[in-house]
Design an enzyme around this catalytic site. Sequence first.
Site, short mmCIF file in Angstrom:
data_model
loop_
_atom_site.label_atom_id
_atom_site.label_comp_id
_atom_site.label_asym_id
_atom_site.label_seq_id
_atom_site.Cartn_x
_atom_site.Cartn_y
_atom_site.Cartn_z
N THR A 173 0.56 -1.21 0.08
CA THR A 173 -0.09 -0.10 0.10
C THR A 173 0.79 1.17 -0.17
O THR A 173 1.82 1.33 0.54
CB THR A 173 -0.61 -0.12 1.14
OG1 THR A 173 -1.79 -1.33 1.32
CG2 THR A 173 -1.85 1.23 1.26
N HIS A 232 -0.26 -4.27 -14.17
CA HIS A 232 0.27 -5.41 -13.30
C HIS A 232 1.58 -5.84 -13.77
O HIS A 232 2.62 -6.24 -12.88
CB HIS A 232 -0.57 -6.87 -13.52
CG HIS A 232 -2.13 -6.58 -13.13
ND1 HIS A 232 -3.01 -6.24 -14.00
CD2 HIS A 232 -2.54 -6.21 -11.93
CE1 HIS A 232 -4.08 -5.99 -13.40
NE2 HIS A 232 -3.90 -6.21 -12.14
N GLU A 286 -3.85 -15.06 2.91
CA GLU A 286 -4.19 -13.86 3.87
C GLU A 286 -5.74 -13.73 4.02
O GLU A 286 -6.05 -13.04 5.09
CB GLU A 286 -3.47 -12.68 2.73
CG GLU A 286 -3.49 -11.31 3.49
CD GLU A 286 -3.20 -10.28 2.68
OE1 GLU A 286 -2.57 -10.38 1.62
OE2 GLU A 286 -3.24 -9.21 3.23
N ARG A 287 -6.65 -13.89 2.89
CA ARG A 287 -8.11 -13.56 3.18
C ARG A 287 -8.68 -14.66 4.05
O ARG A 287 -9.38 -14.38 5.01
CB ARG A 287 -8.52 -13.45 1.91
CG ARG A 287 -8.05 -11.97 1.20
CD ARG A 287 -8.41 -12.16 -0.41
NE ARG A 287 -7.90 -10.89 -0.71
CZ ARG A 287 -7.83 -10.77 -2.04
NH1 ARG A 287 -8.10 -11.57 -2.94
NH2 ARG A 287 -7.05 -9.53 -2.39
N GLU A 306 -15.57 -4.10 -0.82
CA GLU A 306 -16.12 -3.78 -2.11
C GLU A 306 -15.18 -4.21 -3.26
O GLU A 306 -15.60 -4.93 -4.33
CB GLU A 306 -16.14 -2.29 -2.30
CG GLU A 306 -17.08 -1.55 -1.41
CD GLU A 306 -16.73 -1.21 0.04
OE1 GLU A 306 -15.46 -1.79 0.25
OE2 GLU A 306 -17.22 -0.50 0.74
C1 LIG Z 1 -3.95 -1.30 10.34
C2 LIG Z 1 -3.75 -1.38 8.93
C3 LIG Z 1 -2.61 -2.44 8.64
C4 LIG Z 1 -2.28 -2.75 7.32
N1 LIG Z 1 -1.22 -3.45 6.96
C5 LIG Z 1 -0.83 -3.53 5.61
C6 LIG Z 1 0.35 -4.18 5.57
O1 LIG Z 1 1.11 -4.98 6.36
N2 LIG Z 1 0.87 -4.08 4.04
C7 LIG Z 1 0.23 -3.31 3.40
O2 LIG Z 1 0.81 -3.31 2.05
N3 LIG Z 1 -1.03 -2.66 3.58
C8 LIG Z 1 -1.42 -2.74 4.52
N4 LIG Z 1 -2.60 -1.98 5.07
C9 LIG Z 1 -3.39 -1.33 4.10
C10 LIG Z 1 -4.75 -1.79 3.47
O3 LIG Z 1 -4.39 -3.06 2.78
C11 LIG Z 1 -5.26 -0.69 2.70
O4 LIG Z 1 -6.00 0.08 3.77
C12 LIG Z 1 -6.47 -1.44 1.86
O5 LIG Z 1 -6.05 -2.06 0.92
C13 LIG Z 1 -7.36 -0.16 1.24
O6 LIG Z 1 -6.49 0.59 0.47
P1 LIG Z 1 -6.56 2.20 0.98
O7 LIG Z 1 -6.63 2.42 2.32
O8 LIG Z 1 -5.85 2.93 0.13
O9 LIG Z 1 -8.02 2.60 0.44
P2 LIG Z 1 -8.46 3.10 -0.97
O10 LIG Z 1 -7.99 2.19 -1.99
O11 LIG Z 1 -8.24 4.61 -1.10
O12 LIG Z 1 -10.00 2.87 -0.78
C14 LIG Z 1 -10.88 3.54 0.22
C15 LIG Z 1 -12.19 2.90 0.13
O13 LIG Z 1 -12.97 2.94 -1.15
C16 LIG Z 1 -13.62 1.80 -1.14
N5 LIG Z 1 -13.21 1.31 -2.65
C17 LIG Z 1 -11.97 1.36 -3.04
N6 LIG Z 1 -12.03 0.83 -4.57
C18 LIG Z 1 -13.30 0.56 -4.73
C19 LIG Z 1 -13.97 -0.01 -5.75
N7 LIG Z 1 -13.43 -0.29 -7.00
N8 LIG Z 1 -15.43 -0.19 -5.92
C20 LIG Z 1 -16.08 0.42 -4.74
N9 LIG Z 1 -15.49 0.59 -3.57
C21 LIG Z 1 -14.22 0.71 -3.78
C22 LIG Z 1 -13.57 0.89 -0.27
O14 LIG Z 1 -14.45 0.94 0.77
C23 LIG Z 1 -12.07 1.17 0.38
O15 LIG Z 1 -12.00 0.91 1.84
C24 LIG Z 1 -2.96 -1.87 6.20
C25 LIG Z 1 -3.99 -0.93 6.61
C26 LIG Z 1 -4.25 -0.82 7.86
C27 LIG Z 1 -5.10 0.34 8.19
#
Ligand SMILES: Cc1cc2nc3c(=O)[nH]c(=O)nc-3n(C[C@H](O)[C@H](O)[C@H](O)COP(=O)(O)OP(=O)(O)OC[C@H]3O[C@@H](n4cnc5c(N)ncnc54)[C@H](O)[C@@H]3O)c2cc1C
Length: 385
Positions: free
Chosen positions: A126, A182, A246-247, A371
């Site tokens: 991320t 990708h 993971e899931r 989502e």
């Molecule tokens: C405590 C914590 C630990 C984490 N640990 C890790 C880690 O170890 N390694 C790592 O790489 N990442 C990690 N993450 C990141 C986590 O995987 C991401 O927060 C997650 O994948 C969502 O990405 P984002 O926060 O950028 O949200 P965004 O991609 O900005 O999306 C925001 C929201 O929009 C909605 N959304 C997004 N896309 C769509 C779509 N196509 N259609 C409809 N709705 C949508 C969803 O509700 C989503 O929650 C962690 C996050 C947290 C908070």
Amino acid sequence: MSTPAPARSEVHELGAAFVRREVVPHLDAWEEAGEVPRALHRTAAEQGLLGLGFPESVGGQGGTLLDTVDLQEGMLSAGASSGLLAALLTSGIALPHLVAAGSPDLVDAFVRPTLAGELIGSLAITEPGGGSDVARLRTTARLETDDQGRPAYVVHGGKTFITSGARADFVTTAVRTGGPGHAGISLLVVEAGTPGFTVDRSLRKMGWHCSDTAELGYAGVRVPATHLVGREGDGFALIAGAFVSERVALAVHAYGIAARSLALAAAYCRERETFGRPLVANQVVRHQLVEMHRQVEVARSYTREVARRHDAGENVVAEACLAKQTACEAATFVCDRAVQLHGGAGYLHGAEVERHYRDARILPIGGGATEVLTDLAAKLLGYAS
Ligand SMILES: Cc1cc2nc3c(=O)[nH]c(=O)nc-3n(C[C@H](O)[C@H](O)[C@H](O)COP(=O)(O)OP(=O)(O)OC[C@H]3O[C@@H](n4cnc5c(N)ncnc54)[C@H](O)[C@@H]3O)c2cc1C
């Protein structure tokens, strides 16, 4: 009255006994400290927890995905938190790509010591610009040769929300080595302490308090070319290869904390009296406990079935998305109801149900937002145009 039947395997008891002995007496302090001690990783390794699910050929103990489900169910049933599992078992997301495609040197340098509890690894995908759309990640790595003729990748960019990132000795980092999409993504192992690599540990969170979460900076970080996992361009496929484990793990977090919250709520409702009789004497309370039980059972049964089918060699990427969603919805409902049934006592900082309620909120976001996983399932199940 019975709580939903847990899988009573030896592995389940191994996890439960470890948590009773090594975790429960200290968990409140670790929540306050914002991290778990490094020594816990070594203890967990010595007691046979860290290597489970990894092949013996890379320093693991063998075992299946279903064994890791049993282990994590056992840990949560004894009072571990979802955050504790995230912090202690980060190896479950940091290592699978190295095991699948890493060179023998990478396995020796990073996989074996991590499974022995000597090193801590993180997975950084991320970025501040977005986490859901992995194909658009912007951190770059350009192959150069240093003045002694040694090839190295020079990494520029940033990662955020990285679990165990503040404590990590190395970070399996997704970078762009090629063009857009990708196909341009690769995985590099970046060691903490490399010049230009910075760790900002100031992120504070709603839950998962004992799990440190960091923002990472890469400003011209030179990474030996030998730290590439597999080949250039393999990154997305390697990341996708770990989707199911993971899931499923996050689904176990979800129904595991739900099951524990139900057990605590049921015990409280038997003891707490209102209007001259125990709470559980009210039909509306009993029915609520049954509904919580039903949701836990459905999530548990389905998730275990998905893990079993994965172990049997089936492609269950779509089903793993559905299991995570089902379990997260159960956790959202059950953890909320558990707080409600505890009344004011459930709202107090330090109440176990309060911690599970807060911890539950990350689960439908992390490891693929609901989502995004639903849309992936739509494609895989043939519901997309
Ligand atoms: C405590 C914590 C630990 C984490 N640990 C890790 C880690 O170890 N390694 C790592 O790489 N990442 C990690 N993450 C990141 C986590 O995987 C991401 O927060 C997650 O994948 C969502 O990405 P984002 O926060 O950028 O949200 P965004 O991609 O900005 O999306 C925001 C929201 O929009 C909605 N959304 C997004 N896309 C769509 C779509 N196509 N259609 C409809 N709705 C949508 C969803 O509700 C989503 O929650 C962690 C996050 C947290 C908070």
